[in-house]
Scaffold this active site. Structure first.
Site, mmCIF file in Angstrom:
data_model
loop_
_atom_site.group_PDB
_atom_site.id
_atom_site.type_symbol
_atom_site.label_atom_id
_atom_site.label_comp_id
_atom_site.label_asym_id
_atom_site.label_seq_id
_atom_site.Cartn_x
_atom_site.Cartn_y
_atom_site.Cartn_z
ATOM 1 N N THR A 27 0.867 -1.175 0.000
ATOM 2 C CA THR A 27 0.000 0.000 0.000
ATOM 3 C C THR A 27 0.907 1.229 0.000
ATOM 4 O OG1 THR A 27 -0.012 0.135 2.414
ATOM 5 C CG2 THR A 27 -1.734 -1.195 1.414
ATOM 6 N N ALA A 60 3.236 -1.355 4.946
ATOM 7 C CA ALA A 60 2.515 -0.188 5.478
ATOM 8 C C ALA A 60 3.499 0.975 5.531
ATOM 9 C CB ALA A 60 1.980 -0.509 6.866
ATOM 10 N N VAL A 86 7.425 -2.440 7.372
ATOM 11 C CA VAL A 86 7.368 -0.971 7.404
ATOM 12 C C VAL A 86 8.003 -0.416 6.134
ATOM 13 C CG1 VAL A 86 8.012 1.089 8.680
ATOM 14 C CG2 VAL A 86 7.461 -1.014 9.924
ATOM 15 N N LYS A 87 7.197 0.379 5.411
ATOM 16 C CA LYS A 87 7.656 0.928 4.127
ATOM 17 C C LYS A 87 8.226 2.325 4.381
ATOM 18 C CE LYS A 87 5.736 0.988 -0.527
ATOM 19 N NZ LYS A 87 4.460 1.139 -1.241
ATOM 20 N N VAL A 88 9.463 2.520 3.925
ATOM 21 C CA VAL A 88 10.200 3.736 4.250
ATOM 22 C C VAL A 88 10.771 4.345 2.961
ATOM 23 C CG1 VAL A 88 12.165 4.621 5.584
ATOM 24 C CG2 VAL A 88 10.859 2.673 6.462
#
Ligand code: E4P
Length: 217
Positions: A27, A60, A86-88
């Site tokens: 996402t 996310a 965790v998308k960074v």
């Protein structure tokens, strides 16, 4: 090659999951906005809902752009569910955050990657996934698939464990090209995944078999 669906739409995620071929979900803030998800509580609930539909990894994305904010948000996202990655974003603060998350045992997806140099930093920081954006590179007359291929080759040569997750996929052609250059994962809208099934000879052959079926039963 793993298949992730690139959407925050729960019905589309459930449809892809029901086909039995889905390995995860990605996402981003734009995709969440498209579904009308608004406010911290609603965002968190939506991620938990997605994790309830699929068995694979769910990316996310942090909304903060500074190191401290990313760390605070990332810890909360990772605590939501064991499937959360965790998308960074691939910035200086982002790379620093990925290294810290890696030290904490929190899995990450380094996003907005448009060059081999960015992919190198993501791998060195210990990202679980790196997301080169194929379609957006093609949009500016660059070559998205070539970047995926170069990252795959360099990671394999040096033995980096980071998985190459080809993002911003726009077509069946993109998916097939990613397959051919050895991407570990593609994330695609449902339409492109379904379009892999399309072939006029399949439709024609099925019509012939259906006609024959009527003669034998
Ligand atoms: C997924 O991780 C990316 O955010 C997404 O694939 C971007 O796709 P777009 O370029 O179509 O917005």
């Amino acid at each position: 090659m793993k298949f992730f669906i690139d959407t925050a739409n729960l019905e589309q995620i459930a449809k892809a999951e029901s086909m039995g071929i889905l390995d995860g979900v990605t996402t981003n803030p734009s995709l969440m906005a498209k579904e009308g998800v608004k406010g911290n509580e609603a965002i968190m609930k939506h991620y938990v809902d997605i994790c309830g539909i699929v068995t694979g990894d769910v990316s996310a994305e942090v909304l903060s752009t500074d190191y401290e904010g990313m760390i605070e948000e990332g810890k909360k996202l990772a605590a939501l569910h064991k499937q959360i990655v965790v998308k960074v974003p691939c910035t200086a603060d982002g790379i620093r955050a990925i290294k810290s998350f890696s030290d904490m045992g929190i899995r990450t997806n380094c996003t907005l990657v448009f060059s081999l140099g960015q992919a190198l930093l993501a791998a060195k920081a210990g990202a679980s996934y790196v997301s080169p954006f194929v379609g957006r590179l093609d949009d500016v007359s660059s070559n998205g698939i070539e970047l995926v291929s170069r990252i795959v080759n360099v990671y394999r040569y040096y033995g980096y464990q980071t998985e190459v997750l080809a993002a911003s996929i726009r077509s069946v052609q993109h998916i097939i090209q990613c397959l051919e250059v050895g991407a570990d994962v593609i994330t695609s809208p449902l339409s492109s995944i379904m379009a892999l099934l399309d072939h006029p000879l399949t439709d024609k052959g099925l019509a012939i078999f259906e006609k024959a079926t009527k003669e034998i039963i």
